[in-house]
Each structure stands twice: as C-alpha cells, then as structure tokens.
Design an enzyme around this catalytic site. Structure first.
Site, PDB file in Angstrom:
ATOM      1  N   ILE A 204      15.560  32.686  -3.189  1.00 50.08           N
ATOM      2  CA  ILE A 204      15.126  33.960  -2.586  1.00 50.08           C
ATOM      3  C   ILE A 204      14.888  33.697  -1.104  1.00 50.08           C
ATOM      4  CG2 ILE A 204      13.472  35.873  -2.726  1.00 50.08           C
ATOM      5  CD1 ILE A 204      12.426  34.403  -5.354  1.00 50.08           C
ATOM      6  N   HIS A 205      15.607  34.414  -0.242  1.00 46.20           N
ATOM      7  CA  HIS A 205      15.338  34.200   1.183  1.00 46.20           C
ATOM      8  C   HIS A 205      15.556  35.435   2.045  1.00 46.20           C
ATOM      9  CE1 HIS A 205      19.718  33.962   1.578  1.00 46.20           C
ATOM     10  NE2 HIS A 205      19.547  34.131   2.864  1.00 46.20           N
ATOM     11  N   ARG A 206      16.247  36.459   1.535  1.00 47.28           N
ATOM     12  CA  ARG A 206      16.580  37.605   2.389  1.00 47.28           C
ATOM     13  C   ARG A 206      15.337  38.411   2.747  1.00 47.28           C
ATOM     14  NH1 ARG A 206      21.750  38.426   3.571  1.00 47.28           N
ATOM     15  NH2 ARG A 206      23.282  37.502   2.178  1.00 47.28           N
ATOM     16  N   ARG A 237      10.698  30.710   4.932  1.00 43.04           N
ATOM     17  CA  ARG A 237      10.195  32.080   5.097  1.00 43.04           C
ATOM     18  C   ARG A 237       9.574  32.587   3.809  1.00 43.04           C
ATOM     19  NH1 ARG A 237      14.417  35.332   7.426  1.00 43.04           N
ATOM     20  NH2 ARG A 237      15.336  35.683   5.383  1.00 43.04           N
TER      21      ARG A 237
END
Length: 361
Positions: A204-206, A237
C-alpha cells in the site's frame, strides 16, 4: 549517439537496467545516467543498483522528498543544467514519476527529443499525480514505446500516432532475466518462515489510500481478516500515516507480518511464491500477471486493464468486505496470453532508437 537517461524511483532502476544492458552490449550508443534521488533511501537505491548491475550514475541529484511542485522544480533546474552541459541527442525517461515529468520538461524546453518507455498508460483519474505526469510526457515525446495494445489505443484516442511503437513491457524482460537468480539468492521467505502458496503479499503506498484515514483503515482491517498470513512491506509514507492516524494496532495483528521495504530480488521471490497479491501498485499488478500469481487491486481503476480481462486481476478498492470476499472466492485462471511482449523489449527499443535516429540525421 548520446542518450541521457533519467531515473529516480526503484521501478525505473529495474527498467533501466535492462535497456542499459542492451546499450552496453551493442556498443553503438553512449549512455549518461542521471539518478534524481526521488527515492531518497540511499541504502535501498544502492542495493538496487548493485543487484541489477546498473552502471553507477554519472550524476546523482539527491533531490529527496518534498511537495510535487518543489520536487519537480528542483529536478528541472538541475536536469536542465546537465543537459546543457552534456548536449545529449536523446533524453530517455521511464514511467510516470516526477523524475519522468522533470526530465521531459527540461528536454522539451531545450529542444532535445524525448523517448518515453512505458508510454500510453491511462487510469483516466486525474487526481493521481502519475496520470498528469504520463499525459504530459506522452504529448512531449518523439518516441513512445507502448507495453500493450491498450496503451497504443489510448494514444490514438488523444491524436498521438507518430513515433508510437508497441514494444512489449520492459519489466517482463527483467522478470525473465532475474527470477531464477532472485529465487536462489533471496533468503526472505526462509527468514519469515513462509511456505509457497501459504501467504499473501500486500503493498500500500498510493496517496489516494494512505492520505485518507477511512480508506487506509478499511484496507488494513480487510488484511487482518484474511485466512492466511499477510506479508506487508511498509512504504515510508504508509508507515508515517499509520502512526499519524494511530492505526498501529491494525498492523500488529498476528495475521499481518510487517517488514521494511525490500530489495528487488526479495520482492520478486516473495511475490513469485505468494498465493495472491493485494496491491495499489501499478507495477506489481503487472508483475503478478507475469509471475502467474492472482492479483487484487486496492483501487477503483487500473492502467493494466488487460489483467482484468484475462481474470488474473480484480478491482476491490478500499472495501473491507470486498477484500475478504476476493480471497475467499480466489480462483486461478487457466489462460495467460503473452500480453506484454516476448521478453525482448529492451533489444527492440534499442534498435528502434538507433534506426529512427540515424534515419532522421
């Protein structure tokens, strides 16, 4: 013939490693490699360069993080200066990051032709910064190397037909080239006591998922409820947002194994042996298909619609129930056509650049 290549993010290192190998083996081009430093974890960058045997960058800009405008502006100024100094014949960019955009804008202002690898992708979601980057880059480029027929069609819809080539996907070259080596060298599966087909891999990064507490909570809650261990390499992030939103208890659940970001060989090995992949990454959706591992995409849309049409990928967004249901109903398609070329994309791109540039000069 002198090519200036701009990279800045780990997926670009992988793509560039394949084309750099082709350039070196043919010996007909000089490549100047510029690393913007957009992925600012120096240790991880070094590991990637070493594993992929990518030449040491001729220039390292050390841009690091920042807002989109700040990051792109800093890159633009430094890239322009290098391009004026080096006078390349072509500027080569990959994908859809801020490094891609900055390289393209700097070259266009200096009237240097641009070659865009992984051209023509569209999510049709302009809230994604990547969508803006890829649209602008495609409209500035002289060579547009498309990974799929869908990408070709997308460009045609926008009136871009000159210099467009369907080359296949350069990531497929990398998967074929590095997979066996990765499976032999990676110790991560043993370190985590993972058995083939007995765990899921999630990433998960968006911003659309990490910057909205409701979406991030729903995704992590869904991962908690799956029937197998979920390996979750934590993007910086994502980690920061989990701490900010006080969601740490969701990832300390026994079902989820959080780990630090991993190098390419570890990711390739862990992805290859997973029962399924749950991700919001564009690249990993495609790699899942290449590795013949079912994928669930944690977004409302995807650029890689061919993977949906063949049944290897499905969209579930940030819906807890849909995430759980997707794994309960998981099936493995019997058909996996060669959607992304034959694994010789880097050689094809090299030859097209050489032929068309020489023909025009």
């Amino acid at each position: 013939m002198k090519i200036l290549t701009v990279v800045g993010a780990r997926p670009q290192f992988i793509k560039a490693s394949m084309l750099s190998k082709a350039i070196q083996s043919e010996g007909k081009m000089e490549e100047i490699l510029v690393h913007t430093g957009q992925h600012y974890d120096a240790n991880m960058s070094t590991i990637f360069f070493n594993q992929l045997k990518l030449p040491k960058p001729d220039y390292y800009l050390g841009i690091g993080s920042g807002s989109h405008g700040e990051q792109t502006a800093n890159m633009l100024a430094k890239l322009e200066s290098i391009m004026i100094s080096m006078e390349p014949d072509i500027v080569l960019v990959y994908g859809d990051t801020n490094s891609t955009l900055a390289g393209s804008l700097a070259a266009a202002k200096l009237h240097i032709p641009i070659a865009h690898v992984e051209s023509g992708l569209r999510s049709y979601n302009k809230e994604m910064p990547e969508e803006i980057n890829r649209i602008v880059t495609d409209h500035l480029s002289s060579w547009l190397f498309c990974p799929s027929q869908t990408a070709m069609t997308n460009l045609k819809k926008e009136g871009i037909t000159s210099g467009v080539y369907q080359t296949g996907d350069i990531m497929f070259d990398a998967v074929l080239f590095f997979k066996n080596q990765a499976l032999k060298q990676s110790t991560l599966r043993n370190d985590l006591t993972l058995k083939k087909n007995n765990y899921y891999l999630a990433t998960i990064h968006r911003a659309e998922n990490t910057d909205q507490v409701e979406r991030l909570t729903a995704i992590l809650t869904g991962l908690q409820q799956l029937d197998k261990t979920v390996v979750l390499p934590l993007h910086p992030r994502t980690k920061q947002k989990i701490e900010q939103y006080k969601l740490t208890d969701l990832i300390t659940h026994t079902q989820i194994k959080t780990i630090e970001p991993v190098n390419y060989f570890d990711m390739l090995a862990v992805a290859s042996d997973a029962k399924a992949i749950l991700t919001d990454s564009g690249g990993l959706q495609k790699e899942a298909y290449m590795l013949q591992v079912p994928c669930v995409t944690l977004r409302e849309e995807t650029e890689w619609i061919e993977t949906l049409e063949t049944g290897w990928n499905q969209l579930v967004g940030a819906d807890t129930q849909q995430i759980v249901k997707s794994m309960k109903d998981l099936s493995i398609p019997t058909n996996s056509p060669l959607l992304y070329g034959d694994g010789k994309t880097s050689s094809l791109i090299h030859n097209l650049l050489l032929q068309t540039y020489n023909k025009n000069h």
